[in-house]
Design a protein around this motif. Structure first.
Motif, PDB file in Angstrom:
ATOM      1  N   GLU A  44       0.836  -1.194   0.000  1.00  0.00           N
ATOM      2  CA  GLU A  44       0.000   0.000   0.000  1.00  0.00           C
ATOM      3  C   GLU A  44       0.868   1.239   0.000  1.00  0.00           C
ATOM      4  O   GLU A  44       1.796   1.363   0.803  1.00  0.00           O
ATOM      5  N   ASN A  45       0.575   2.147  -0.915  1.00  0.00           N
ATOM      6  CA  ASN A  45       1.256   3.434  -0.984  1.00  0.00           C
ATOM      7  C   ASN A  45       0.207   4.542  -0.946  1.00  0.00           C
ATOM      8  O   ASN A  45      -0.754   4.525  -1.728  1.00  0.00           O
ATOM      9  N   TYR A  56      -2.699   3.477  -3.440  1.00  0.00           N
ATOM     10  CA  TYR A  56      -2.308   2.574  -4.517  1.00  0.00           C
ATOM     11  C   TYR A  56      -2.053   1.190  -3.935  1.00  0.00           C
ATOM     12  O   TYR A  56      -1.290   1.020  -2.973  1.00  0.00           O
ATOM     13  N   THR A  57      -2.689   0.206  -4.514  1.00  0.00           N
ATOM     14  CA  THR A  57      -2.457  -1.189  -4.175  1.00  0.00           C
ATOM     15  C   THR A  57      -2.243  -1.983  -5.455  1.00  0.00           C
ATOM     16  O   THR A  57      -2.743  -1.610  -6.525  1.00  0.00           O
ATOM     17  N   GLU A  58      -1.532  -3.092  -5.347  1.00  0.00           N
ATOM     18  CA  GLU A  58      -1.248  -3.891  -6.529  1.00  0.00           C
ATOM     19  C   GLU A  58      -2.499  -4.577  -7.058  1.00  0.00           C
ATOM     20  O   GLU A  58      -2.621  -4.832  -8.260  1.00  0.00           O
ATOM     21  N   ILE A  62      -4.748   2.452  -8.344  1.00  0.00           N
ATOM     22  CA  ILE A  62      -4.802   3.705  -7.612  1.00  0.00           C
ATOM     23  C   ILE A  62      -6.253   4.167  -7.487  1.00  0.00           C
ATOM     24  O   ILE A  62      -7.018   4.141  -8.446  1.00  0.00           O
ATOM     25  N   GLN A  63      -6.628   4.563  -6.283  1.00  0.00           N
ATOM     26  CA  GLN A  63      -7.958   5.074  -5.984  1.00  0.00           C
ATOM     27  C   GLN A  63      -7.799   6.411  -5.264  1.00  0.00           C
ATOM     28  O   GLN A  63      -7.059   6.493  -4.281  1.00  0.00           O
ATOM     29  N   CYS A  64      -8.499   7.433  -5.752  1.00  0.00           N
ATOM     30  CA  CYS A  64      -8.383   8.773  -5.195  1.00  0.00           C
ATOM     31  C   CYS A  64      -9.728   9.231  -4.654  1.00  0.00           C
ATOM     32  O   CYS A  64     -10.788   8.866  -5.180  1.00  0.00           O
TER      33      CYS A  64
END
Length: 218
Positions: A44-45, A56-58, A62-64
């Motif tokens: 998780e970033n 961001y997850t693999e 990316i979810q904003c």
């Protein structure tokens, strides 16, 4: 230095200012001002910007999500929002003011003084835009460093670090300042080109001697 003409300097200043404005515009809405990842969960970033918080997850990507409330944001982000919008607005005005002042543009062609004033105005606005970009980026960078080295947080707690948008903001702000400076240089070059050539001192001495001899003969 044949290519270093007033016209070329004006075009260079306009190009640099335009590039800085586009960079600042992209930086304003990028969600990568700060980044954070946890040692406990490396997949998780987290990314933080002026308008959105992203994860961001693999598995998902990316979810904003936009911030819920403006008043709930830290003071540095609130100030940065306002200054970045001021930067984009003044940068656009700098281009609009400087374009009619360029040599070769038909607008204001019979008013050279007005063209020089428009270039000076474009340079001033470009400076204001550059400083309005460098200030919020530097403020966010300072608060990030202070929070990163704050001893009050546990060592296991993840910390925010610099994101890519910070560096693009510094680059865009410097480009706007350089573009404004080049506008001033172009104005100075135009003033020197329009200045009448000075009479050499030797020619002045000869003319004075001729007048003196004529006076003696008379």
């Amino acid at each position: 230095m044949v290519f270093l003409t007033t016209k070329m300097m004006q075009r260079t200043a306009l190009f640099v200012t335009f590039g800085g404005l586009v960079t600042c515009l992209v930086t304003t809405f990028l969600p990568f001002w700060k980044t954070m990842n946890s040692d406990l969960n490396e997949v998780e970033n987290w990314f933080s910007g002026l308008w959105h918080m992203c994860l961001y997850t693999e598995e998902v990507g990316i979810q904003c999500k936009a911030y819920d409330s403006l008043m709930g944001l830290p003071m540095d982000l609130q100030i940065s929002r306002v200054l970045m919008l001021v930067s984009v607005g003044t940068g656009g005005l700098a281009l609009l003011a400087a374009f009619p002042g360029l040599d070769g543009v038909e607008m204001c062609a019979r008013q050279p003084d007005l063209k020089r004033r428009l270039l000076v105005l474009g340079g001033v606005l470009s400076w204001v835009s550059g400083l309005a970009t460098l200030a919020p980026v530097s403020i966010v960078a300072y608060t990030t460093v202070v929070e990163f080295w704050d001893q009050g947080y546990p060592d296991a707690m993840p910390r925010w670090e610099y994101g890519e948008a910070m560096f693009s903001g510094w680059f865009g702000g410097l480009a706007l300042v350089i573009g404004g400076t080049l506008f001033f240089v172009a104005v100075c070059m135009g003033n020197s080109d329009q200045r009448p050539p000075s009479v050499p001192n030797s020619l002045r001495v000869r003319n004075g001697a001729k007048n003196y001899l004529k006076t003696e003969v008379l």
